[in-house]
Design an enzyme around this catalytic site. Structure first.
Site, PDB file in Angstrom:
ATOM      1  N   VAL A   1      66.426  69.046  35.196  1.00  0.00           N
ATOM      2  CA  VAL A   1      67.155  70.196  35.897  1.00  0.00           C
ATOM      3  C   VAL A   1      68.455  69.697  36.328  1.00  0.00           C
ATOM      4  CG1 VAL A   1      65.445  71.987  36.260  1.00  0.00           C
ATOM      5  CG2 VAL A   1      66.016  70.330  37.962  1.00  0.00           C
TER       6      VAL A   1
ATOM      7  N   ASN B   1      62.930  74.580  43.178  1.00  0.00           N
ATOM      8  CA  ASN B   1      62.082  73.554  44.040  1.00  0.00           C
ATOM      9  C   ASN B   1      62.316  72.357  44.022  1.00  0.00           C
ATOM     10  OD1 ASN B   1      59.653  72.950  45.689  1.00  0.00           O
ATOM     11  ND2 ASN B   1      59.271  72.331  43.637  1.00  0.00           N
TER      12      ASN B   1
ATOM     13  N   TYR C   1      70.679  63.357  51.254  1.00  0.00           N
ATOM     14  CA  TYR C   1      69.966  64.290  50.926  1.00  0.00           C
ATOM     15  C   TYR C   1      70.251  65.621  51.887  1.00  0.00           C
ATOM     16  CZ  TYR C   1      65.296  66.665  51.105  1.00  0.00           C
ATOM     17  OH  TYR C   1      64.282  67.584  51.007  1.00  0.00           O
TER      18      TYR C   1
ATOM     19  N   LYS D   1      71.173  69.536  50.657  1.00  0.00           N
ATOM     20  CA  LYS D   1      70.513  70.691  50.778  1.00  0.00           C
ATOM     21  C   LYS D   1      71.440  71.676  51.743  1.00  0.00           C
ATOM     22  CE  LYS D   1      66.225  69.494  49.360  1.00  0.00           C
ATOM     23  NZ  LYS D   1      65.700  70.332  48.285  1.00  0.00           N
TER      24      LYS D   1
ATOM     25  N   ILE E   1      56.101  68.727  55.025  1.00  0.00           N
ATOM     26  CA  ILE E   1      54.953  69.130  54.423  1.00  0.00           C
ATOM     27  C   ILE E   1      54.223  68.230  53.481  1.00  0.00           C
ATOM     28  CG2 ILE E   1      54.503  71.009  52.546  1.00  0.00           C
ATOM     29  CD1 ILE E   1      55.871  72.204  54.659  1.00  0.00           C
TER      30      ILE E   1
HETATM   31  P1  NAP Z   1      57.040  66.160  45.411  1.00  0.00           P
HETATM   32  O1  NAP Z   1      55.708  66.316  45.616  1.00  0.00           O
HETATM   33  O2  NAP Z   1      57.739  64.715  45.361  1.00  0.00           O
HETATM   34  O3  NAP Z   1      57.602  67.048  43.808  1.00  0.00           O
HETATM   35  C1  NAP Z   1      58.861  66.968  43.591  1.00  0.00           C
HETATM   36  C2  NAP Z   1      58.936  67.917  42.516  1.00  0.00           C
HETATM   37  O4  NAP Z   1      60.219  67.724  42.041  1.00  0.00           O
HETATM   38  C3  NAP Z   1      58.212  67.374  41.163  1.00  0.00           C
HETATM   39  O5  NAP Z   1      57.257  68.255  40.784  1.00  0.00           O
HETATM   40  C4  NAP Z   1      59.119  66.955  40.115  1.00  0.00           C
HETATM   41  O6  NAP Z   1      58.779  66.968  38.885  1.00  0.00           O
HETATM   42  C5  NAP Z   1      60.236  67.607  40.560  1.00  0.00           C
HETATM   43  N1  NAP Z   1      61.707  67.175  40.279  1.00  0.00           N
HETATM   44  C6  NAP Z   1      62.096  65.831  40.596  1.00  0.00           C
HETATM   45  N2  NAP Z   1      63.292  65.530  39.852  1.00  0.00           N
HETATM   46  C7  NAP Z   1      63.321  66.417  38.950  1.00  0.00           C
HETATM   47  C8  NAP Z   1      64.094  66.652  37.637  1.00  0.00           C
HETATM   48  N3  NAP Z   1      65.471  66.027  37.533  1.00  0.00           N
HETATM   49  N4  NAP Z   1      64.027  67.779  37.171  1.00  0.00           N
HETATM   50  C9  NAP Z   1      62.917  68.595  36.940  1.00  0.00           C
HETATM   51  N5  NAP Z   1      61.920  68.433  38.148  1.00  0.00           N
HETATM   52  C10 NAP Z   1      62.123  67.460  39.125  1.00  0.00           C
HETATM   53  O7  NAP Z   1      57.947  66.797  46.531  1.00  0.00           O
HETATM   54  P2  NAP Z   1      57.710  68.385  47.310  1.00  0.00           P
HETATM   55  O8  NAP Z   1      57.443  67.897  48.821  1.00  0.00           O
HETATM   56  O9  NAP Z   1      56.757  69.145  46.646  1.00  0.00           O
HETATM   57  O10 NAP Z   1      59.292  68.745  47.306  1.00  0.00           O
HETATM   58  C11 NAP Z   1      59.717  69.913  46.580  1.00  0.00           C
HETATM   59  C12 NAP Z   1      60.773  70.566  47.324  1.00  0.00           C
HETATM   60  O11 NAP Z   1      60.570  70.825  48.717  1.00  0.00           O
HETATM   61  C13 NAP Z   1      62.174  69.569  47.233  1.00  0.00           C
HETATM   62  O12 NAP Z   1      63.278  70.333  46.800  1.00  0.00           O
HETATM   63  C14 NAP Z   1      62.293  68.807  48.611  1.00  0.00           C
HETATM   64  O13 NAP Z   1      63.487  68.367  48.972  1.00  0.00           O
HETATM   65  C15 NAP Z   1      61.868  70.060  49.419  1.00  0.00           C
HETATM   66  N6  NAP Z   1      61.261  69.690  50.875  1.00  0.00           N
HETATM   67  C16 NAP Z   1      60.104  68.987  50.832  1.00  0.00           C
HETATM   68  C17 NAP Z   1      59.823  68.591  52.214  1.00  0.00           C
HETATM   69  C18 NAP Z   1      58.487  67.754  52.539  1.00  0.00           C
HETATM   70  O14 NAP Z   1      58.212  67.458  53.592  1.00  0.00           O
HETATM   71  N7  NAP Z   1      57.628  67.691  51.422  1.00  0.00           N
HETATM   72  C19 NAP Z   1      60.305  69.098  53.217  1.00  0.00           C
HETATM   73  C20 NAP Z   1      61.722  69.661  53.071  1.00  0.00           C
HETATM   74  C21 NAP Z   1      61.985  70.305  51.856  1.00  0.00           C
HETATM   75  P3  NAP Z   1      58.260  65.728  37.956  1.00  0.00           P
HETATM   76  O15 NAP Z   1      57.398  64.858  38.707  1.00  0.00           O
HETATM   77  O16 NAP Z   1      57.598  66.548  36.931  1.00  0.00           O
HETATM   78  O17 NAP Z   1      59.496  64.788  37.642  1.00  0.00           O
END
Ligand code: NAP
Length: 242
Positions: free
Chosen positions: A61, A87, A152, A156, A185
């Site tokens: 994306v 996301n 980062y 955001k 999370i």
């Molecule tokens: P995660 O488990 O590492 O998952 C990240 C997801 O993003 C994966 O499904 C990955 O898909 C996808 N992704 C990354 N680069 C991409 C690209 N270029 N094109 C398409 N898909 C891509 O992380 P998460 O914690 O679920 O994070 C989800 C969102 O929540 C993020 O935006 C993150 O910044 C935000 N967030 C997370 C936390 C936290 O504590 N976990 C806190 C605040 C915000 P593939 O593996 O298929 O590439």
């Protein structure tokens, strides 16, 4: 007719929780993945066998041309897009002085430009429908700033500014735009943290625990059912930042 929802980065973590909850609610799901093909296929198989509708599509994306193909795929399958959930995201921990131009640009491309590309591509359909919802997953760091995650946090914060500005611009077209800003999370994004580091963080959180992916998915479901919330940054962080 069921609503169609695109979830970027729906293969893992928060995205996969959103996909699963919304599929069970009988929405038509387009699960976008980039690298995690086996995870995406597993979710599709499991949920299709249960009678739910989950289509998967590989697209990076951060690239406009791949985003266009993803949106075309969704339209071809379901004829409309009702909800976009931006996301997909990456993280990187580095001292500001060590961040290279490449690191900076990759962060902006994946975490900010993707939201620009995806939103622009779907909005033309939503304007024609006179209805739509965009939910951006931002972060607590956009609100508070974060040491060693400047790029980062900036990306955001840009997402949150886009949320507020687009909500104003698109309100008259009956398109709502909101951010959900999670705290910590339990996903792979935080797997680099040791048990002790997680425990230390939990001691700072009023609810004394880090969040679960389902906590974010439930808020997404609520925002879809809601009709009057727009331009908001909804913090889900156990009270870590009040
Ligand atoms: P995660 O488990 O590492 O998952 C990240 C997801 O993003 C994966 O499904 C990955 O898909 C996808 N992704 C990354 N680069 C991409 C690209 N270029 N094109 C398409 N898909 C891509 O992380 P998460 O914690 O679920 O994070 C989800 C969102 O929540 C993020 O935006 C993150 O910044 C935000 N967030 C997370 C936390 C936290 O504590 N976990 C806190 C605040 C915000 P593939 O593996 O298929 O590439």
């Amino acid at each position: 007719m069921s609503k169609t929802v695109i979830v970027t980065g729906g293969s893992k973590g928060i995205g996969s929780a959103i996909v699963k909850l919304l599929a069970e609610e009988r929405y038509n799901i387009v699960l976008n993945y980039n690298k995690s093909e086996s995870e995406a296929k597993k979710i599709q198989k499991e949920f299709t066998e249960k009678g739910y509708i989950v289509e998967i599509f590989k697209a990076d994306v951060s690239k406009r041309e791949e985003v266009k193909k993803l949106v075309d795929f969704a339209i071809e399958k379901f004829k409309k897009i009702d909800v976009l959930i931006n996301n997909a995201g990456i993280t990187q921990t580095k001292l500001f002085t060590d961040i290279t131009e490449k690191d900076w640009n990759t962060m902006m491309n994946v975490n900010l430009n993707s939201v620009f590309y995806m939103s622009q591509e779907v909005i033309s359909y939503m304007i024609k429908q006179k209805e739509g919802l965009i939910i951006n997953i931002s972060s607590i760091w956009a609100l508070t700033g974060s040491s060693c995650e400047v790029h980062y946090s900036v990306a955001k914060a840009g997402v949150d500014a886009m949320t507020k500005s687009l909500a104003k611009e698109l309100g008259p077209s009956n398109i709502r735009v909101n951010s959900i800003a999670p705290g910590i999370i339990d996903t792979d994004m935080n797997k680099h943290l040791s048990e002790k580091e997680i425990k230390n963080i939990e001691e700072e959180i009023p609810l004394e625990k880090i969040g679960k992916t389902y906590d974010i998915a439930k808020c997404v479901k609520w925002l879809i059912e809601d009709e009057y919330t727009t331009g908001q940054i909804i913090s889900i962080n156990g009270g870590w930042n009040i």
